[in-house]
Design an enzyme around this catalytic site. Structure first.
Site, PDB file in Angstrom:
ATOM      1  CB  CYS A 297      41.073  31.287  38.796  1.00 10.90           C
ATOM      2  SG  CYS A 297      40.027  31.475  37.371  1.00 10.90           S
ATOM      3  NE  ARG A 326      34.229  36.544  32.888  1.00 18.35           N
ATOM      4  CZ  ARG A 326      34.286  35.228  32.778  1.00 18.35           C
ATOM      5  NH1 ARG A 326      33.807  34.644  31.698  1.00 18.35           N
ATOM      6  NH2 ARG A 326      34.835  34.507  33.726  1.00 18.35           N
ATOM      7  CD  GLN A 344      32.578  32.250  36.531  1.00 19.46           C
ATOM      8  OE1 GLN A 344      33.407  32.581  37.361  1.00 19.46           O
ATOM      9  NE2 GLN A 344      32.903  31.903  35.298  1.00 19.46           N
ATOM     10  CG  ASP A 346      34.639  29.565  39.512  1.00 16.44           C
ATOM     11  OD1 ASP A 346      34.915  28.506  38.921  1.00 16.44           O
ATOM     12  OD2 ASP A 346      35.246  30.634  39.316  1.00 16.44           O
ATOM     13  CG  HIS A 348      39.440  27.523  40.983  1.00 16.99           C
ATOM     14  ND1 HIS A 348      38.603  28.548  41.344  1.00 16.99           N
ATOM     15  CD2 HIS A 348      39.627  27.644  39.647  1.00 16.99           C
ATOM     16  CE1 HIS A 348      38.308  29.265  40.280  1.00 16.99           C
ATOM     17  NE2 HIS A 348      38.917  28.755  39.229  1.00 16.99           N
ATOM     18  CE  LYS A 431      37.340  24.767  25.887  1.00 12.20           C
ATOM     19  NZ  LYS A 431      36.487  25.920  25.822  1.00 12.20           N
ATOM     20  CG  HIS A 477      39.947  26.649  36.128  1.00 10.27           C
ATOM     21  ND1 HIS A 477      40.121  27.960  36.477  1.00 10.27           N
ATOM     22  CD2 HIS A 477      41.168  26.204  35.742  1.00 10.27           C
ATOM     23  CE1 HIS A 477      41.382  28.302  36.300  1.00 10.27           C
ATOM     24  NE2 HIS A 477      42.040  27.256  35.850  1.00 10.27           N
TER      25      HIS A 477
END
Ligand SMILES: [Zn+2]
Ligand SMILES: [Zn+2]
Length: 612
Positions: A297, A326, A344, A346, A348, A431, A477
């Site tokens: 992000c 992680r 991911q 991912d 945004h 979410k 996200h």
């Protein structure tokens, strides 16, 4: 909530009684056995015991047999309440394990001491006289509840033996834990056992290795998968599919680095909220601290804020297959489901408040498209909302209200059923989580969409509105797969490794019957990859077929068997007669042996299968 219902169910009582029945059998089969605790659990029950002689898995049938015999005695199960601690002690010492008293009562006496003052001290006893006139008896210190009679315990199975510390404390003695399961009906028990077998057969850690998808190496480190060629093809097929879908929906691809200065994560707040999941920091010669990327992000935010944005530029949808790291506890790593390095899918989205509904809808629609394409037809979504009583949430209540209304409206417009889970929101916004059911009916928590008011605030993001004044955008996200690792883990188990044609790492394999057919086999494969022609036929599809040649000097039968185990969708068999007649033998994963087909027809079938 589900848990509570289970604890009040008959099934729960039945399993508890099965645990007692097993304990009774153990006291008969292993004189001197010390009983500790024996509760029902999610899928069955267990009992922890200390046995004078070791109990092994191969002893389980014998114990089961004894349980059956005791169940057939139809012993009534009766609750008894001791009037005081002294009486309870006397019961434990006299009867607990068939009058062997003190030597076997150790753990039960400790449990008795733990019963709070003023609480009733209850026992459950079961008793019968057998055909030989012997008294069969068992009593256990127990809160209950139970079923009425051991005769009700009909459909059970002992599953496994494990070690377990008394009271779960490694400083205590290691006890033997015997696991079992019990159901109301024979069918339910059989179904459960079948599901377990199936789950074992589909385990992605084993299939991943056997099918050559990925591996873990201790020299590389825990939770850090190595993607093998076939697994990498699968990754690329999935990410290409999503990339194309995203291009169609106006997403903009970006690429960002794997490390960043500590300052970035100070600004984002992750250094506080996410610290325990970050790998240890590194410092360079100029004493600048760098952090291995745990989230994408903040990078995408830097791209957004690198230039002045107008209301006309929004929405901006930045997408990246971003690899993050992680620091998961090594005990929590589990195949591809929990790893330390993963990618991911991912993205945004930076949107104006008046765009939130449409953009959210677009994201959910994309997720549904993705799931349909992957053949995951059963799923539900969970809307995590704010817990009204808590003050851990940031942002104006009106924002929360608007976001939640938008999400619910989006779900309704798309005809998507959702469940509301209060208190499940992130601290920065509500979410939507996606829970997918696989072929075995197991739930997998996959992708997520989150509305975020926090990061735009922290990074002071702006766009110039129609009124020429600065306004704050909202961030969304989203990751439909969640991660490639997790999605491939799920798909491997869902399909038991037999991926649909479009996904399969190897779509077809050519099997020459003898060495003299090798050259032709390779030429056929070349043609199917879109290069040149073979037997007057050319490949007529936009993508090359992922085809390999199995030209090992093994018998045809062995090669067929092994490629079956590799779950290759189509085998093309080439021998003398085929070369003479312009045919090829076709074996299809689902339709079986289709015999020799004219080459052009066989190729046409492959193309059609790829198109569908
Ligand atoms: Zn009990
Ligand atoms: Zn994010």
């Amino acid at each position: 909530m589900q848990q509570q219902a289970y604890e009040e169910s008959r099934l729960y009582r039945l399993r508890h009684s099965a645990a007692h029945l097993m304990a009774q059998a153990l006291t008969e089969l292993y004189p001197g056995v010390k009983l500790a605790i024996g509760p029902p659990i999610e899928n069955g029950f267990y009992y922890d015991v200390e046995s004078p002689e070791p109990i092994r898995e191969e002893d389980l049938p014998k114990i089961e047999q004894r349980m059956r015999e005791l169940a057939n005695l139809k012993q009534p199960i009766v609750r008894r309440v001791a009037s005081n601690r002294q009486e309870a002690r006397a019961i434990i010492l006299s009867d607990c394990t068939l009058g062997q008293g003190e030597q076997t009562a150790e753990y039960k006496l400790e449990l008795l001491e733990a019963v709070p003052e003023g609480e009733p001290i209850s026992f459950y006893e079961q008793e019968a006289i057998d055909k030989q006139g012997r008294r069969r008896y068992f009593i256990d210190l127990c809160r209950g509840p139970h079923v009425e009679s051991t005769a009700e315990v009909k459909h059970f199975k002992l599953m496994s033996v494990a070690g377990a510390y008394w009271r779960g404390d490694a400083r205590n003695k290691m006890l033997t834990r015997l696991y079992g399961t019990a159901f109301e009906t024979k069918e339910e028990l059989e179904q459960y056992l079948h599901r377990l077998e199936e789950a074992k057969r589909r385990d992605h850690r084993i299939l991943g290795r056997d099918l050559g998808l990925f591996l873990f190496s201790p020299r590389v480190g825990p939770g850090l998968p190595l993607w093998l060629p076939k697994g990498t093809v699968l990754r690329e097929v999935l990410s290409d599919f999503l990339k194309e879908e995203q291009l169609r929906r106006g997403y903009l691809p970006v690429v960002t680095p794997h490390i960043a200065s500590r300052r970035l994560y100070e600004k984002s707040g992750h250094i506080i909220t996410f610290k325990e999941k970050m790998f240890p920091f590194m410092e360079d010669e100029e004493k600048e601290t760098f952090i291995l990327k745990p989230m994408n992000c903040p990078f995408h935010i830097e791209i957004y804020s690198s230039q002045m944005r107008s209301y006309r530029d929004l929405p901006i949808r930045l997408a990246e297959f971003g690899t993050v790291y992680r620091y998961e506890q090594s005990g929590e790593l589990a195949g591809m489901l929990r790893v330390r390095g993963f990618t991911q899918d991912d993205s945004h989205l930076f949107v104006r408040p008046d765009q939130l509904l449409d953009e959210f809808k677009g994201v959910v629609d994309l997720m549904m498209t993705v799931l349909a394409k992957l053949g995951l037809r059963e799923y539900r979504v969970r809307l995590g909302t704010r817990d009204e009583a808590s003050d851990k949430y940031i942002g104006h209540p009106q924002n929360w209200e608007d976001a939640q209304t938008a999400i619910e409206q989006a779900c309704r417009d798309l005809g998507l059923e959702y469940e509301v889970s209060p208190g499940d929101a992130a601290f920065y916004g509500p979410k939507l989580d996606l829970i997918v059911k696989d072929a075995l009916g197991r739930d997998w928590q996959m992708g997520t969409v989150q509305v975020d008011y926090n990061l735009p605030e922290r990074f002071e993001l702006e766009y110039i509105g129609e009124d020429s004044k600065p306004h704050r955008p909202i961030m969304i996200h989203r990751a439909p797969f969640g991660s490639l690792e997790r999605m491939i883990g799920l798909l491997t188990e869902h399909y038991a490794g037999a991926f649909p044609m479009w996904m399969a790492p190897v779509q077809a394999v050519v099997l020459p019957i003898a060495d003299r057919h090798n050259e032709a086999a390779h030429a056929l494969a070349e043609m199917l990859r879109g290069r040149g022609e073979f037997g007057g036929v050319r490949w007529q599809f936009s993508l090359p077929l992922r085809v390999s040649v199995d030209d090992r000097r093994e018998s045809l039968n062995k090669k067929i068997r092994e490629n079956q185990l590799q779950k290759v969708p189509v085998m093309l068999i080439l021998g003398d007669r085929d070369l003479e007649n312009g045919t090829v033998g076709v074996r299809h994963r689902e339709h079986g042996d289709l015999g020799p087909k004219p080459l052009a027809e066989a190729v046409q079938t492959l193309v059609e299968e790829l198109r569908s």
